[in-house]
Enzyme design. Structure first.
Site, short mmCIF file in Angstrom:
data_model
loop_
_atom_site.label_atom_id
_atom_site.label_comp_id
_atom_site.label_asym_id
_atom_site.label_seq_id
_atom_site.Cartn_x
_atom_site.Cartn_y
_atom_site.Cartn_z
CE LYS A 22 47.86 -4.12 12.54
NZ LYS A 22 46.56 -4.63 12.11
CG ASN A 23 47.35 -8.27 13.03
OD1 ASN A 23 46.81 -7.19 13.27
ND2 ASN A 23 47.78 -8.58 11.83
NE ARG A 95 38.75 -7.57 8.41
CZ ARG A 95 37.58 -8.12 8.16
NH1 ARG A 95 36.64 -7.40 7.60
NH2 ARG A 95 37.36 -9.38 8.45
CB CYS A 119 39.52 -2.24 4.11
SG CYS A 119 40.56 -3.66 3.79
NE ARG A 124 40.26 -7.93 5.26
CZ ARG A 124 41.06 -7.16 5.98
NH1 ARG A 124 41.37 -5.97 5.56
NH2 ARG A 124 41.55 -7.59 7.13
N PRO A 125 34.71 -10.07 3.91
CG PRO A 125 34.23 -12.05 2.80
CD PRO A 125 35.17 -10.88 2.79
CG ASP A 127 31.49 -15.74 4.51
OD1 ASP A 127 32.34 -14.85 4.38
OD2 ASP A 127 31.68 -16.91 4.13
CD GLN A 128 33.89 -19.33 5.95
OE1 GLN A 128 34.16 -20.37 6.55
NE2 GLN A 128 33.04 -19.28 4.95
CG ASP A 315 49.53 -8.90 7.22
OD1 ASP A 315 49.16 -9.15 8.38
OD2 ASP A 315 48.74 -8.75 6.28
NE ARG A 407 44.36 0.71 10.81
CZ ARG A 407 43.41 0.00 10.21
NH1 ARG A 407 43.07 0.27 8.97
NH2 ARG A 407 42.81 -0.99 10.84
C1 EPZ Z 1 43.91 -10.91 9.65
O1 EPZ Z 1 42.83 -10.31 8.95
C2 EPZ Z 1 44.90 -9.79 9.94
N1 EPZ Z 1 44.27 -8.78 10.79
C3 EPZ Z 1 45.37 -9.17 8.62
O2 EPZ Z 1 46.34 -8.21 8.92
C4 EPZ Z 1 46.00 -10.27 7.77
O3 EPZ Z 1 46.38 -9.72 6.53
C5 EPZ Z 1 45.01 -11.41 7.57
O4 EPZ Z 1 44.55 -11.90 8.85
C6 EPZ Z 1 45.62 -12.59 6.81
O5 EPZ Z 1 46.73 -13.07 7.51
C7 EPZ Z 1 44.15 -9.02 12.10
O6 EPZ Z 1 44.54 -10.07 12.62
C8 EPZ Z 1 43.53 -7.94 12.93
P1 EPZ Z 1 41.31 -13.48 7.19
P2 EPZ Z 1 41.46 -11.15 8.73
O7 EPZ Z 1 39.95 -13.62 7.77
O8 EPZ Z 1 41.24 -12.06 9.86
C9 EPZ Z 1 38.49 -14.42 3.51
C10 EPZ Z 1 47.40 -6.13 8.79
O9 EPZ Z 1 48.00 -5.57 7.86
N2 EPZ Z 1 37.37 -14.45 4.48
O10 EPZ Z 1 42.37 -14.43 7.64
O11 EPZ Z 1 40.42 -10.17 8.37
C11 EPZ Z 1 39.08 -13.04 3.35
O12 EPZ Z 1 38.35 -12.28 2.41
C12 EPZ Z 1 46.09 -6.83 8.56
O13 EPZ Z 1 47.84 -6.20 9.96
C13 EPZ Z 1 36.09 -14.75 4.04
O14 EPZ Z 1 35.85 -14.96 2.86
O15 EPZ Z 1 41.82 -12.00 7.44
C14 EPZ Z 1 40.48 -13.34 2.89
O16 EPZ Z 1 40.48 -13.56 1.50
C15 EPZ Z 1 45.62 -6.64 7.12
N3 EPZ Z 1 35.08 -14.79 4.95
C16 EPZ Z 1 40.81 -14.66 3.60
O17 EPZ Z 1 39.56 -15.21 4.02
C17 EPZ Z 1 35.29 -14.55 6.29
O18 EPZ Z 1 34.32 -14.61 7.08
C18 EPZ Z 1 41.71 -14.52 4.82
O19 EPZ Z 1 41.17 -13.47 5.60
C19 EPZ Z 1 36.61 -14.25 6.72
C20 EPZ Z 1 37.63 -14.22 5.79
#
Ligand code: EPZ
Length: 445
Positions: A22-23, A95, A119, A124-125, A127-128, A315, A407
């Site tokens: 999926k991802n 998202r 969610c 889930r910001p 900003d990065q 995950d 999903r």
């Molecule tokens: C991806 O989400 C996956 N989704 C998630 O899978 C997975 O849990 C996550 O990566 C971590 O491995 C997809 O790939 C579609 P992150 P993502 O940005 O990219 C913080 C599932 O069950 N952060 O790596 O949204 C954030 O809050 C889903 O399949 C910021 O602060 O996760 C978190 O604490 C759930 N600012 C950390 O970074 C930002 O701009 C990692 O989040 C972005 C992220």
């Protein structure tokens, strides 16, 4: 709405095949926006999130064709972009739609994407994402819950993420491939799905190095073209890991085919430490092969801490908590990625698990048996953990809000049934009664 009814206590035996990830599918489908033309993708999983992504691409002006036999080959026509927008009604359901930002800015010079909002598992910001795209010359203003982005000259730049972000890395990488000059992404996410996206972009003519490490270098090119041969999405490591845990928690023997063996290393190590026999064979050049798991003895408690790849994946945390609920002893689970990802604990406790969540850590005190119950799913992986608990529990479990599972798990009931599970999907208001066969009656004494 539907619910899943599971009659538990049966050790699972058999073989299932992992579907496309999926991802990896979500960013790769959206990345087709970068190259006008006809795209063909293979091993695309049939999931609610994939349908939502195809619907989003259709709203943008890029129609897709999917086979009527449930096959996994998807065709996309990205010749024309009519709207550079990812609307709230799509983003609020998924998202990952925020991934449209990078490609739309790179191809159209502008984009209007709804902020994803939080969610169940966290704020889930993004900003990065914005910080990285700004380093490439993009400018943003936030209004009405939307991000409005513009870029006149997309140029290469240095990006340093404050933390490894999977979709943040993917969004910036997808813009950088069409930027003028070289971009370097520092503290990039190393997840296998990021690597799969980079491979797809390279197949379209992008110049990328370092994917899978924390430093990705992109040398921008003037244009990309659709791949000449169908690109095949990597197999889903989280789905594969979930079925392996199903074998472990029920004390059975399960083989997962087409599983990404190397990408699952931290999970396989933990399963071995918990007392399972785990082996792999038939590993091909793409790293996919068969993983065999068997558990005959007791489950040993194994503490884990989620980490960005190559650490233990967040995950798989909920699934691991379900497994440790039946271990012979106490374990500690620490969630370092998301701030609210223990909601499955309360539901597991209703099935008899003994769990003490406390901020980012939870102590799991193993019990001898779980009892079937009616439980409520809260998010995708929490619902997977409740299915696993239901498979092992004594009696029947009814899981509501099945849409969470749909999903991320393709043909879940069929795959579980192939392993010998007694599981049915029925409308919420249908009562499922267990028919006790005469021989079962005698066996029950
Ligand atoms: C991806 O989400 C996956 N989704 C998630 O899978 C997975 O849990 C996550 O990566 C971590 O491995 C997809 O790939 C579609 P992150 P993502 O940005 O990219 C913080 C599932 O069950 N952060 O790596 O949204 C954030 O809050 C889903 O399949 C910021 O602060 O996760 C978190 O604490 C759930 N600012 C950390 O970074 C930002 O701009 C990692 O989040 C972005 C992220």
């Amino acid at each position: 709405m539907d619910k899943l009814v599971i009659h538990g206590g049966l050790p699972l035996h058999g073989t299932v095949r992992a579907s496309g990830a999926k991802n990896a599918a979500l960013p790769i489908l959206i990345a087709t926006l970068l190259a006008p033309g006809e795209h063909v993708l293979d091993n695309v999983p049939e999931l609610a999130d994939v349908s939502l992504t195809l619907s989003l691409l259709g709203r943008i002006g890029c129609p897709s064709l999917v086979p009527d036999d449930g096959g996994s080959r998807v065709r996309l026509d990205t010749w024309r972009i009519a709207f550079s927008e990812a609307p709230y009604d799509v983003v609020r359901k998924m998202r990952a739609s925020v991934l449209a930002l990078g490609p739309l800015l790179a191809r159209q010079g502008q984009a209007r994407v709804s902020l994803p909002g939080g969610c169940a598992i966290g704020v889930r910001p993004v900003d990065q994402h914005l910080k990285g795209l700004e380093a490439l010359g993009c400018r943003f203003e936030l209004s009405g819950g939307y991000v409005n982005g513009r870029v006149d000259h997309l140029r290469g730049g240095e990006v340093r993420f404050d933390m490894p972000t999977v979709t943040g890395t993917e969004n910036v990488m997808m813009a950088a491939v069409l930027a003028d000059g070289v971009s370097v992404l520092h503290n990039a996410a190393r997840e296998p799905e990021v690597v799969d996206l980079a491979r797809f972009l390279r197949a379209m003519g992008a110049r990328i190095e370092g994917e899978g490490t924390d430093t990705i270098t992109v040398d921008g090119v003037p244009a990309l073209r659709p791949t000449r041969t169908p690109y095949s999405i990597m197999p889903d490591r989280i789905e594969a890991g979930t079925y392996l845990v199903a074998g472990a928690i029920t004390g059975g023997a399960v083989t997962v085919e087409r599983a990404p063996v190397h990408a699952l290393a931290p999970v396989l190590d933990a399963l071995r430490a918990a007392g399972c026999e785990v082996s792999a064979d038939g590993v091909g050049p793409d790293g996919a092969g068969r993983i065999h798991l068997r558990r005959e003895g007791p489950l040993a408690p194994v503490s884990i801490e989620t980490q960005p790849h190559p650490g233990f994946p967040t995950d798989m945390q909920a699934q691991w908590m379900a497994l440790m609920s039946l271990a012979e002893g106490d374990s500690v689970i620490r969630e370092t990625i998301f701030e609210n990802r223990f909601m499955h604990a309360a539901e597991l406790m209703r099935m008899g698990a003994r769990i003490e969540p406390d901020r980012d850590r939870a102590v799991v005190r193993g019990v001898r048996r779980l009892e079937g119950a009616t439980v409520m799913a809260t998010d995708l992986r929490a619902s997977a953990s409740l299915v696993l608990a239901g498979l092992a529990a004594h009696g029947s479990t009814e899981m509501l809000r099945l849409y969470h599972l749909d999903r991320g798990y393709e043909r879940l009931e069929a795959k579980l049934a192939a392993l010998g599970a007694r599981v049915r999907r029925v409308p919420d208001d249908v009562r499922v009664v267990r028919v006790v066969e005469p021989d079962e009656d005698r066996a029950a004494g």
